[in-house]
Motif scaffolding. Structure first.
Motif, short mmCIF file in Angstrom:
data_model
loop_
_atom_site.label_atom_id
_atom_site.label_comp_id
_atom_site.label_asym_id
_atom_site.label_seq_id
_atom_site.Cartn_x
_atom_site.Cartn_y
_atom_site.Cartn_z
N THR A 161 9.29 52.46 19.47
CA THR A 161 10.64 51.93 19.27
C THR A 161 10.55 51.78 17.64
O THR A 161 9.81 51.36 16.92
CB THR A 161 10.86 50.90 20.13
N THR A 164 16.66 46.58 16.20
CA THR A 164 17.73 46.26 15.50
C THR A 164 18.08 44.85 15.03
O THR A 164 17.05 44.02 15.52
CB THR A 164 18.88 46.89 16.01
N GLU A 168 17.39 44.73 19.59
CA GLU A 168 17.45 46.01 20.86
C GLU A 168 16.47 47.15 20.22
O GLU A 168 16.59 47.25 18.89
CB GLU A 168 19.01 46.63 20.76
N LEU A 169 15.67 47.62 21.02
CA LEU A 169 14.99 48.85 20.84
C LEU A 169 15.47 50.02 21.47
O LEU A 169 16.13 50.19 22.34
CB LEU A 169 13.50 48.40 21.55
N SER A 170 15.37 50.89 20.26
CA SER A 170 15.72 52.30 20.58
C SER A 170 14.39 53.22 20.45
O SER A 170 13.66 52.87 19.43
CB SER A 170 16.64 53.06 19.76
N THR A 172 11.88 56.01 19.48
CA THR A 172 11.79 57.19 18.16
C THR A 172 10.83 57.84 18.39
O THR A 172 11.00 59.19 18.14
CB THR A 172 11.43 56.21 17.01
N ASN A 213 17.24 56.94 27.24
CA ASN A 213 18.08 57.22 26.30
C ASN A 213 19.10 55.92 26.17
O ASN A 213 19.95 55.94 25.42
CB ASN A 213 18.99 58.46 26.77
N ASP A 214 18.64 55.01 26.60
CA ASP A 214 19.28 53.60 26.55
C ASP A 214 18.76 52.53 25.71
O ASP A 214 17.01 52.85 25.33
CB ASP A 214 19.45 52.83 28.11
N THR A 215 19.21 51.77 25.08
CA THR A 215 18.49 50.80 24.28
C THR A 215 17.78 49.58 24.98
O THR A 215 18.32 49.45 26.29
CB THR A 215 19.33 50.14 23.21
N ASN A 217 17.11 45.73 25.26
CA ASN A 217 17.39 44.37 24.75
C ASN A 217 16.00 43.42 24.86
O ASN A 217 15.72 43.31 26.13
CB ASN A 217 18.60 43.63 25.20
#
Length: 260
Positions: A161, A164, A168-170, A172, A213-215, A217
């Motif tokens: 991930t 931010t 929050e993690l997205s 990669t 597809n969600d972040t 937290n």
């Protein structure tokens, strides 16, 4: 002389098996004018020996080598290789049992909300990234290098991930990972894999969407780490523990350093 039915009765095998052994030249039946296949005493002995070797899990190609060996050393060579193979199978079965036990323990840890600091050391095979999509071939794009070496049963799905400012993690990129301990134990080739080693990981568990597809937290984890005087030092990643109908249970791993 013996018919195919005699062999089926003596050895309790099917007609197709006898025909196949005959086709690949392990036994040599004779065909009479009415096209019935007949076998002699040597065929009986050969077939008994074949079935005995099969009980020792010899592949048919190795059995053919045993039957065509001219020297004791040739015979010993085939036996030695099979002993090594059987030892390897035993070791693999033990590791697979250990892997399933680990997964069960991880599910218990998830259900109890367990949190801990650990070390983590693994080799990573990239399968998907935001920038390039799937990295594999068209036939089976999800898994690349590990599947080619039949090591996939020993691996985990891992997704890295980026974090931010809002904690929050997205996601990669994702792929398969195999622990260094298993790599060392089974002498797995790692030339095409990326090595990751972390001295300190803060580990907890989460439920995320199946599509990822969600972040995610992680403010509670960040707050706790700050309280304990730890700082995040690398990209967090998740290791999949179980995938259910509409969700994934994952192990959340946050690389940290102790603050001075």
């Amino acid at each position: 002389m013996y018919t195919s039915k005699d062999l089926q009765k003596i050895f309790r095998i099917g007609r197709e098996t006898i025909r196949y052994y005959e086709k690949i030249g392990i036994i040599h039946g004779k065909v009479n004018a009415t096209k019935y296949h007949y076998y002699d005493d040597l065929d009986i002995e050969n077939l008994a020996r074949i079935l005995k070797y099969r009980e020792f899990k010899f592949p048919l190609q190795q059995i053919k080598k045993l039957r065509s060996a001219n020297h004791i050393s040739d015979f010993q060579f085939v036996l030695t290789n099979q002993i090594k193979h059987l030892k390897s199978e035993i070791r693999i079965d033990e590791i697979l049992e250990t892997r399933l036990t680990w997964k069960m323990n991880e599910l218990v840890a998830y259900s109890k909300g367990r949190k801990s600091f650990i070390k983590d050391d693994f080799y990573y095979d990239l399968a998907y990234s935001e920038e390039h999509g799937f990295a594999g071939n068209d036939k089976y794009p999800n898994f690349t290098n590990l599947s080619k070496t039949s090591d996939f049963p020993f691996s985990d799905f891992i997704a890295f991930t980026k974090i931010t400012d809002n904690d929050e993690l997205s996601f990669t990129n994702g792929g398969t990972a195999i622990s260094k301990g298993i790599v060392d134990n089974l002498s797995i080739e790692t030339n095409q894999l990326v090595h990751h080693s972390f001295d300190c990981i803060y580990q907890s568990y989460r439920v995320i969407s199946q599509r990822m597809n969600d972040t995610l937290n992680i403010h509670p984890e960040v707050a706790l780490l700050n309280k304990l005087h730890y700082q995040i030092c690398n990209c967090p990643y998740v290791r999949q523990i179980a995938i259910l109908k509409n969700k994934r249970i994952v192990q959340l791993n946050i690389p940290v350093n102790k603050s001075i």
